[in-house]
Design an enzyme around this catalytic site. Sequence first.
Site, PDB file in Angstrom:
ATOM      1  N   GLY B 241       0.837  -1.199   0.000  1.00  0.00           N
ATOM      2  CA  GLY B 241       0.000   0.000   0.000  1.00  0.00           C
ATOM      3  C   GLY B 241       0.870   1.245   0.000  1.00  0.00           C
ATOM      4  O   GLY B 241       0.628   2.172  -0.743  1.00  0.00           O
ATOM      5  N   PHE B 242       1.898   1.235   0.850  1.00  0.00           N
ATOM      6  CA  PHE B 242       2.822   2.372   0.960  1.00  0.00           C
ATOM      7  C   PHE B 242       2.070   3.675   1.195  1.00  0.00           C
ATOM      8  O   PHE B 242       2.485   4.735   0.723  1.00  0.00           O
ATOM      9  CB  PHE B 242       3.721   2.464  -0.280  1.00  0.00           C
ATOM     10  CG  PHE B 242       4.420   1.177  -0.622  1.00  0.00           C
ATOM     11  CD1 PHE B 242       5.302   0.609   0.274  1.00  0.00           C
ATOM     12  CD2 PHE B 242       4.166   0.516  -1.813  1.00  0.00           C
ATOM     13  CE1 PHE B 242       5.936  -0.589  -0.017  1.00  0.00           C
ATOM     14  CE2 PHE B 242       4.792  -0.683  -2.105  1.00  0.00           C
ATOM     15  CZ  PHE B 242       5.681  -1.240  -1.210  1.00  0.00           C
ATOM     16  N   GLY B 467       1.851  -6.922   3.986  1.00  0.00           N
ATOM     17  CA  GLY B 467       3.065  -7.608   3.591  1.00  0.00           C
ATOM     18  C   GLY B 467       4.175  -7.297   4.578  1.00  0.00           C
ATOM     19  O   GLY B 467       5.332  -7.661   4.385  1.00  0.00           O
ATOM     20  N   ARG B 585      13.159  -2.046  20.564  1.00  0.00           N
ATOM     21  CA  ARG B 585      13.293  -3.502  20.526  1.00  0.00           C
ATOM     22  C   ARG B 585      12.652  -4.032  19.238  1.00  0.00           C
ATOM     23  O   ARG B 585      11.550  -3.628  18.881  1.00  0.00           O
ATOM     24  CB  ARG B 585      12.597  -4.101  21.734  1.00  0.00           C
ATOM     25  CG  ARG B 585      12.850  -5.560  21.936  1.00  0.00           C
ATOM     26  CD  ARG B 585      11.975  -6.069  23.054  1.00  0.00           C
ATOM     27  NE  ARG B 585      12.603  -5.937  24.374  1.00  0.00           N
ATOM     28  CZ  ARG B 585      11.907  -5.971  25.502  1.00  0.00           C
ATOM     29  NH1 ARG B 585      10.596  -6.094  25.481  1.00  0.00           N
ATOM     30  NH2 ARG B 585      12.526  -5.883  26.661  1.00  0.00           N
ATOM     31  N   ASN B 588      10.596  -8.923  15.439  1.00  0.00           N
ATOM     32  CA  ASN B 588      10.923 -10.080  14.606  1.00  0.00           C
ATOM     33  C   ASN B 588      12.002  -9.655  13.616  1.00  0.00           C
ATOM     34  O   ASN B 588      11.735  -8.893  12.692  1.00  0.00           O
ATOM     35  CB  ASN B 588       9.655 -10.556  13.871  1.00  0.00           C
ATOM     36  CG  ASN B 588       9.928 -11.770  12.982  1.00  0.00           C
ATOM     37  OD1 ASN B 588      10.990 -11.891  12.378  1.00  0.00           O
ATOM     38  ND2 ASN B 588       8.944 -12.663  12.897  1.00  0.00           N
ATOM     39  N   GLY B 661       8.346   0.767   9.702  1.00  0.00           N
ATOM     40  CA  GLY B 661       7.873   0.665   8.312  1.00  0.00           C
ATOM     41  C   GLY B 661       8.360   1.793   7.423  1.00  0.00           C
ATOM     42  O   GLY B 661       8.409   1.645   6.208  1.00  0.00           O
ATOM     43  N   GLU B 662       8.696   2.922   8.020  1.00  0.00           N
ATOM     44  CA  GLU B 662       8.971   4.094   7.190  1.00  0.00           C
ATOM     45  C   GLU B 662      10.372   4.674   7.334  1.00  0.00           C
ATOM     46  O   GLU B 662      10.872   5.310   6.420  1.00  0.00           O
ATOM     47  CB  GLU B 662       7.898   5.158   7.471  1.00  0.00           C
ATOM     48  CG  GLU B 662       6.556   4.683   6.933  1.00  0.00           C
ATOM     49  CD  GLU B 662       5.358   5.429   7.475  1.00  0.00           C
ATOM     50  OE1 GLU B 662       4.934   6.376   6.829  1.00  0.00           O
ATOM     51  OE2 GLU B 662       4.845   5.044   8.544  1.00  0.00           O
TER      52      GLU B 662
END
Lengths: 337, 699
Positions: B241-242, B467, B585, B588, B661-662
Site C-alpha cells: 500500500g505504501f 506484507g 526492541r 521479529n 515501516g517508514e
Amino acid sequence: MKPFAYAHPGDVAEAVRDVAAEPNAVFLAGGTNLVDHLRLGVARPDLVVDVRTLTSREITDLDDGGLRLGAASTNSEVAADRRVRERYPVLAQALLAGATGQLRNMATTGGNPLQRTRCPYFQDVTTPCNKRQPGTGCSAVGGYTRYHAILGTPGALPDPTAPETCIATHPSDMAVALTALDAQVHTLGPAGVRTVPFVDLHRLPGDDPSKDTVLEHGELITAIDLPPLPAGARSAYRKVRDRASYAFALVSVAAVVHDGDVRIALGGVAHKPWRATRAEEILRGGPLTDHAVRAAMDAELAVAQPQPGVEGGNGFKIPLAARTVAATVRTLTEEQS
Amino acid sequence: MTDLLEPRAIGQGLVRRDGELKVRGTATYAVETPVENPAYCHPVQATVARGRVTAMDTAAATALDGVLAVLTPFDAERLASTEDAEYAVLQSDEVAFRGQLIGVVIAETSEVARQAADSVRVTYDEQEHDAELAVDHPGLYKPEKVNAGHETDTAEGDVAAAMATPQRDGGVTLERTYSTAMYHNNPLEPHATTALWDADAQFLTLWDSTQGVHPDRAAVCEVFGLEQEQVRVVCPYVGGGFGSKGTPHANVMLAVMAARALPGRPVKLALTRQQMFFLAGYRTPTIQQMQLAADRRGRLQAIAIDVVEQTSRIKEFAEQTGVPARMMYASPNRRSTHRLAALDVPVPSWMRAPGECPGMFGPEVAMDELAEELGLDPVELRVRNEPEVDPETGKPWSSRNLVRCLREGAERFGWAERPRGRREGDWLVGYGVASSVYPTMRQATSTANLRYADGRYVAEIGAADLGTGAWTILPQITADALGVDVGDVDVRIGDTQYPTASVAGGSSGTNTWGSALVVAARAFRDKFGGSPDDGDEISGDVDQAAKDDAHAPYAFGAQFVEARVNADTGEIRVPRLLGVFGVGRVINPRTARSQLIGGMTMGLSMALHENSVWDPRIGQVANHDLAEYHITVNADVGEIEAVWLDEHDPYVNAMGSKGIGEIGITGTAAAVVNAVHAATGVRVRDLPVTLDKVLPGLP
C-alpha cells in the site's frame, strides 16, 4: 480493447494471403509488443494472424560462413547460441540487454525488429499522435522527450501540429546490432520473396510517421541472415539506460572493429537504428584513438537536434552518444592490443 | 515508564504465517475473492484537466452485448455526503483534473466493460487549467495545518539575523534550493474492490485492498449514509500500500456505487496500473529552500526550511515536509514554513513517510554541503549538532541514538577510508552519509478481543498486514504478554467483524495494535489466571495502555552509500547501502529487516529512478506505467544491509518497540546524492540523480 478475429493458418503463404486480403490485419509472433498495444487500444486490428509456429525456429550455418536466424527463433535462443556468442558477440549482448528473461523467451527474431517506435504519447490514446492517428499532431514535441530522437527529426524545432511530425525512437536493441552487422532480411509478401538490407528496413518518419518500416502490408519476415565478419573482427554492444536492467536505451551503441575500420550503429537517437556512416568514413583506416572517435562522432552529430521539453529535454544525448561510442570502441581496441 | 514485556517470542525471527499461502498463490486478494457470478467494472476518465462534461453518449456502450449498466454524472445515485470532493464520484459535471472518474461501465466480463468504457463519447466545455507547480506560483497559500496535525509554520529566534551576520572566524552560511519529484506509490497489487450490495438486508460487503478495514468502512458509511452495522469490510491480505491504501480513494466509492446499481450481484473493480497514476494518490513534488548558518566548529546557528508544494484544487493534502528539520539538530535560530499551490491535478496523499521522506532530503544534503564548506567530516558535523532535548518541544528524548548509529555505521562501512574522487577503472567512486528519522506514534483507538478456545488463545483485532508481517508478529507480542508459547496463539485480523483497529500508517500499527493486545492479555491473565476455561474472553483497549507524554519518541538511523559513476556515460550504480537504526526492541528480526531494507530500496529508487514526469500542458503524468516510471530493479541493488542497535526504550510502549515501516526510506536519497558528489564533485539538488545531471561535470 476492441474485439478481433484470430486466425492460425497452416503455412506462411496462407498467412501472407490472409493479412494481404484484410486491410486491418496484423501478424502476431511473440506478441510482446502487439499484445500491449491491443490492451491499450493503440493497435485496433480486425484480424490477428498468428505466425508464431509457421516460420523456421532454426539457426543455421550459411555457406559463406554467416548464420541464418529463422524468424521464429526466440531472442533467448539466439542470445544463447554458441555461434552467435562467438562470432557476433554484439548481437548476443544486445539481446541480453533487452527486456527480461520472460520477454526474451517470447520475442522472436522476426518480431523484435518490428516492434513499434516508442513514445509515451503514442501509447496513450487520449493524446494526439501522428503515428497512431495520422494528422492529429505530435504531443511529444515540447513534452516529455527524454527518450526521443535527436537525429532524423524534421528540422530544428518540429511543428507539433504538422502531420509529418514524429520524434519517437525505435526501441529495439537487437535491431541496433543487426544494423551494425549489415544483416539481410528475407521476406515473403503478396509480391513474392525479397531480401532487404537491414539498414534499409526501418525508415525515418518522412511524410508518414505511421509507417515504421519499408515492409508492405502482408509482407512477413521469414529469416534474417548475418554475413560473416572478417577474421579478427571484434564487436560489442553498450546500452546506456536509466536503471541497470529492464529499461529502454537512452543511447546504445553497436560497434564492430576490424583492422582500424569501425562500424557504428546507434540506438535511442532516431526513428530507426542509426548507422553512423559519416563517423565511419572519417575513421576509416584509423587510428581509433579516443580523440579521433570523439571528433568523428562530433561530425556525425553535427546535424543532431536536441528536443526541448519538460525536465530539460534530451540535449544530453548528443554528448552521451559521442562518449558512449568512444568508450565502446576503446574497449574493443584495448582488447585487440 | 511502561512495564516492558519479558521477550521470549519477541526477538525471534519467525517465518511469516502467511508466507506459504502467498508463495503458493492461494492467499486471496480483494479482486480475487471467490464470489458467485461477478460483474466487472471499468471506469470512464476525464480527458481534460479542467472543465465541465456537457454530454456523454453511452449509446454504443449500452448496445454492446454483456453491458449491464453505464453510470454517469447525469444519472448516478446522489450520495449522502459530498463533503470530501475526492469521494463525490459522479455527483457533478465538473472536471477538476485529468483522469477524474466521470463514469463506469458494469458488464459481464472485464473485457466487455473495458471495450464499452472506451466507446463512451464525452464532450466537454474545456477551461484553461493551471497544473504547474512553481516556487513563485501566484496562488501559494498557507494551509491551516499540515499532515498529521503539525503546525504549518514554526519559528524560534531570528534566522534572518543569523544569516545576515557575517560569520566570524571561519563560520559559514549556506542558502540552497532542493527539490524532490512527484512519486506514485505503485504497490504491486492495484487498488481493487469486490463489492456486494444486498438490497433486502440493506447490507454492503466490501472485499477491499486497504490499510485499515475500519477507517475504510467509516469513509464508505459517511459517503453513502450507511450505519456501520450495514457494512462489512474484509481484507486479509494486501499486496502493498505504501500509504496509498491508508485512506480509500475514489475507486472504492465507484465500486460501491456500481454494486448498489446492481443489487445482489457482486461487482469487481480493479484499477489498471495506468489509472493508478490518476486516482490512487501520490507524493507531491516539493521545493525546499534551505538556510543554514554555522560557526567555524560546525555548530549550527540557524536552520530554516521553506517548503513549496502542491495539492489539488478540490481537496487539500499538505505534506509536512518541513517537520523533521524542526527537531533533527540543535540550533538557537530556527524556522520552517509550508506553502501550497492548489492546482488542477489529482489528489495527493500519503506515501511512505509523508513529511520525513522528502523532508530528510534537502536538509541532509545541505548538511553535507555545510560539512564540505567547513572542511569537516559530515559524520562529525552531525555529531556536533546533537541536541540534548527535542528542540521543538523541549522534552527529553525517549531514546535517541543517532550518534551511535552514525559511529557504528561509519565503522562498519569503512567511512574513515572513504575515497574522494577515486577512480577505479572506468568508475568514479564516492561514499555518502545521511541521517534517518521517524516519529514513534501510537493511535488513540484500537481494541483487541482475546478468547481461550480449544486449548488455544485466539485474539481478534481489525488490523492490516500489508506484507509487513502483522500476521506473524502480533502473535509474538500476544504470546509474551500471556506468557505462553507463540504456537498456542492465533491472531485474526483484516475484518470489521473483529474489534476496531487503527490504520496501518505512520509506522504505528505494531505500537497501537500490540499495545491493545498486551492490555487484553494482561487483563486476561489477571481475570482468568494461568489455567483458563474454554470460552473465557476479555477485551483490551489501547486507551488502557500506559502512555508517556513527557518524552519525545523518535526512531533514528544513519545510512551509508557507496556510489559509482561511470566516467564515460555518467551511469550511476550503488553497489553498497548500509543502514544502522535505533528502533527500540525489534519484534521479529526477519520481518524487521525486510521492512528496513525495503524502505532503503525505495529510498534508493527515489534517489536514482522514480519520477512521475509531469506534463503541465495536458495535466498528467507522461510516464504513467511501469515501463516508463522506473522503480529500482534487482540489478540496481547491490549489497544492502540493515542493522539495528540494541536499544532500550522504556517509554514508548510495553513492547519497547518503535515503528520501522517508514524510517528506512528517510535520508537514503540524500546519502546517495552526497555519495555521487563525493565521486564526481557534481552536486545534484533536484531528484532524481540521473546521468544527464552529472554528465557535464565528468572528465
